[in-house]
Design an enzyme around this catalytic site. Structure first.
Site, PDB file in Angstrom:
ATOM      1  N   VAL A 166      13.510 -31.305 -14.588  1.00 31.98           N
ATOM      2  CA  VAL A 166      12.511 -31.220 -15.779  1.00 31.98           C
ATOM      3  C   VAL A 166      11.265 -30.523 -15.348  1.00 31.98           C
ATOM      4  O   VAL A 166      10.723 -29.986 -16.249  1.00 31.98           O
ATOM      5  CB  VAL A 166      11.914 -32.935 -15.889  1.00 31.98           C
ATOM      6  CG1 VAL A 166      10.909 -32.908 -16.818  1.00 31.98           C
ATOM      7  CG2 VAL A 166      13.137 -33.859 -16.342  1.00 31.98           C
TER       8      VAL A 166
ATOM      9  N   CYS B  69      19.958 -40.489 -17.859  1.00 33.74           N
ATOM     10  CA  CYS B  69      19.057 -40.821 -18.900  1.00 33.74           C
ATOM     11  C   CYS B  69      19.848 -42.072 -19.511  1.00 33.74           C
ATOM     12  O   CYS B  69      19.242 -43.302 -19.661  1.00 33.74           O
ATOM     13  CB  CYS B  69      18.710 -39.568 -19.782  1.00 33.74           C
ATOM     14  SG  CYS B  69      17.736 -38.401 -19.399  1.00 33.74           S
TER      15      CYS B  69
ATOM     16  N   ARG C 140      24.946 -36.611  -9.355  1.00 34.62           N
ATOM     17  CA  ARG C 140      24.400 -37.875  -9.243  1.00 34.62           C
ATOM     18  C   ARG C 140      24.283 -38.656 -10.130  1.00 34.62           C
ATOM     19  O   ARG C 140      24.499 -38.054 -11.452  1.00 34.62           O
ATOM     20  CB  ARG C 140      22.770 -37.422  -8.946  1.00 34.62           C
ATOM     21  CG  ARG C 140      22.617 -36.692  -7.720  1.00 34.62           C
ATOM     22  CD  ARG C 140      21.001 -36.295  -7.801  1.00 34.62           C
ATOM     23  NE  ARG C 140      20.757 -35.343  -8.734  1.00 34.62           N
ATOM     24  CZ  ARG C 140      19.418 -34.997  -9.219  1.00 34.62           C
ATOM     25  NH1 ARG C 140      18.413 -35.290  -8.646  1.00 34.62           N
ATOM     26  NH2 ARG C 140      19.467 -34.074 -10.045  1.00 34.62           N
TER      27      ARG C 140
END
Length: 467
Positions: free
Chosen positions: A53, A297, A368
């Site tokens: 990000v 997310c 991950r």
């Protein structure tokens, strides 16, 4: 010291801000990137957290001719960035090197910035509750170094209210200053899409919010100079926080629905994908497909919303049920694999299964929170010998995280079944007939995402399964 953001905003750098209650800020969505006057570009922006990000955001502001400081506590990450190496795989080495941007592990550099953007991880804990320790730690670091007049903007995903409850108090405690009087606060949820070249920082509408209308407008103008797709001005920080978790909770709900349909239709011996294709001919049908729900997310954000809702006295049953459904899919993929091996007359404890694609989504190497790991665990519970291969993931990381043998060079020799879990573009080049001939007699193919035509697979000699 007031632990909340004050609606009174008397900026100490000579720019006056009036008093505006949060409810008076009207939502607006901009269009193309807006020009910013040269004096505004003299501002220095510090991005705290240089992951998938923060780094694209830092590069985006540098491309827009801002002076940018990239700060991260990970020395190896910063060293690679200083050497001009893209650590995300989504940009380029040239992008990392170009522009007026410096990378540092020195927190003292934060003092040079008028705007500090915090983009640190916000995982869930072992009880599926929000873990905001990185946000709080980053806020304390920023607060201890920032100067009066600084605007601090949180981009990390949080539950509605967390900016005021966690971020602001940590800034105030560490700085000895008061939000809304000595420094200013906003929230702009990240919308990064790793591996998607068509949706970079510049291409996705940015939701922004501020503690009052003047701060909001100031923050919005900074982002408008970077984001071509435009900026949406949320009427409050809480709305902006909630919008982020709702975006992904909605996707989780819809995927859970089609995942449940997939299991139900499998019991009926009806092809779920044929059903979805037929239903999709209606103009208002939303096209979602079954699959594993991993990443940072979709499987995380619903828990943030559920946590806040439960805390306030309402238990969001649909949100939680969707999580249960999607978390059950790795076991279902393993059951499909076992069923296919049985149909191929294989002895389970003597069978070898090759899992292709271990990352959480195609075209990235990030393992991950990949649900493929859960598929591997479920298969090993059946005493099946499982191997893995992923051309994008780091083999050593895979061995440590998944606990399985990793093929460094792809080999089908002696393999009884292939589980195509994450369909990287590299796998599209396979000659299925040649692959089938290289496998053990009567091989199985479990195509998790349905990326291969069933007729092509069966004609090549596979026993085929999909969600």
């Amino acid at each position: 010291m007031n632990p909340t953001i004050s609606d009174t905003d008397n900026r100490t750098d000579g720019r006056e801000h009036d008093r505006y209650p949060l409810s008076r800020t009207e939502p607006q969505t901009g269009g193309k990137r807006k020009a910013v006057d040269e004096s505004a570009r003299n501002a220095t922006i510090c991005v705290v957290g240089l992951g998938y990000v923060g780094l694209p955001l830092a590069v985006g502001f540098a491309r827009a001719d801002y002076r940018v400081i990239g700060y991260d506590v990970d020395e190896s990450t910063v060293e690679r960035l200083q050497a001009g190496i893209d650590t995300t795989g989504d940009l380029s080495d040239d992008a990392v090197r170009d522009g007026d941007i410096s990378y540092t592990t020195s927190a003292g550099a934060i003092a040079d910035a008028e705007y500090v953007i915090v983009a640190v991880p916000t995982p869930i804990d072992d009880r599926n509750g929000p873990n905001l320790e990185h946000v709080e730690s980053a806020a304390r670091t920023v607060g201890s170094k920032m100067t009066a007049g600084t605007t601090a903007i949180l981009e990390s995903t949080v539950y509605p209210g967390a900016t005021r409850e966690v971020f602001v108090p940590a800034l105030e405690d560490a700085s000895g200053m008061t939000a809304g009087e000595d420094f200013f606060v906003g929230y702009s949820p990240e919308r990064a899409t790793p591996g998607d070249e068509d949706r970079s920082v510049e291409d996705v509408v940015k939701v922004v919010s501020g503690q009052n209308e003047k701060v909001l407008e100031d923050i919005a103008q900074r982002y408008e100079s970077v984001v071509d797709a435009g900026v949406h001005r949320a009427p409050s920080i809480e709305v902006a926080e909630a919008s982020k978790v709702v975006e992904n909770a909605q996707r989780d709900l819809n995927i859970a629905f089609v995942n449940e349909l997939s299991v139900a239709f499998d019991q009926m011996d009806v092809d779920a994908r044929d059903v979805l294709e037929a239903a999709g001919t209606k103009w208002n049908f939303h096209d979602y497909r079954p699959g594993l729900v991993g990443g940072h997310c979709i499987p995380v954000d619903p828990y943030f919303l559920a946590y806040r809702s439960s805390r306030d006295g309402f238990e969001p049953e649909l949100l939680r049920r969707s999580r249960v459904v999607n978390e059950s899919i790795p076991d279902h993929v393993a059951e499909l694999t076992i069923g296919a091996l049985n149909e191929c007359h294989k002895t389970l404890c003597e069978s070898r299964v090759l899992v292709l694609g271990l990352a959480y989504k195609p075209n990235v190497g990030d393992i991950r929170n990949s649900k493929v790991a859960d598929v591997v665990d479920a298969l090993t519970d059946y005493d099946v010998d499982v191997e893995g291969f992923d051309p994008l993931a780091d083999d050593d990381d895979v061995r440590e995280t998944f606990g399985l043998d990793v093929q460094e060079r792809l080999s089908f020799d002696g393999i009884d079944a292939i589980v195509l879990a994450t369909p990287h573009p590299e796998f599209e080049q396979f000659d299925l007939e040649a692959v089938a001939n290289a496998l053990a007699e009567t091989p199985a193919l479990i195509d998790v995402t349905g990326s291969i035509d069933e007729d092509v697979a069966t004609d090549a000699g596979f026993v085929y399964r999909t969600l």
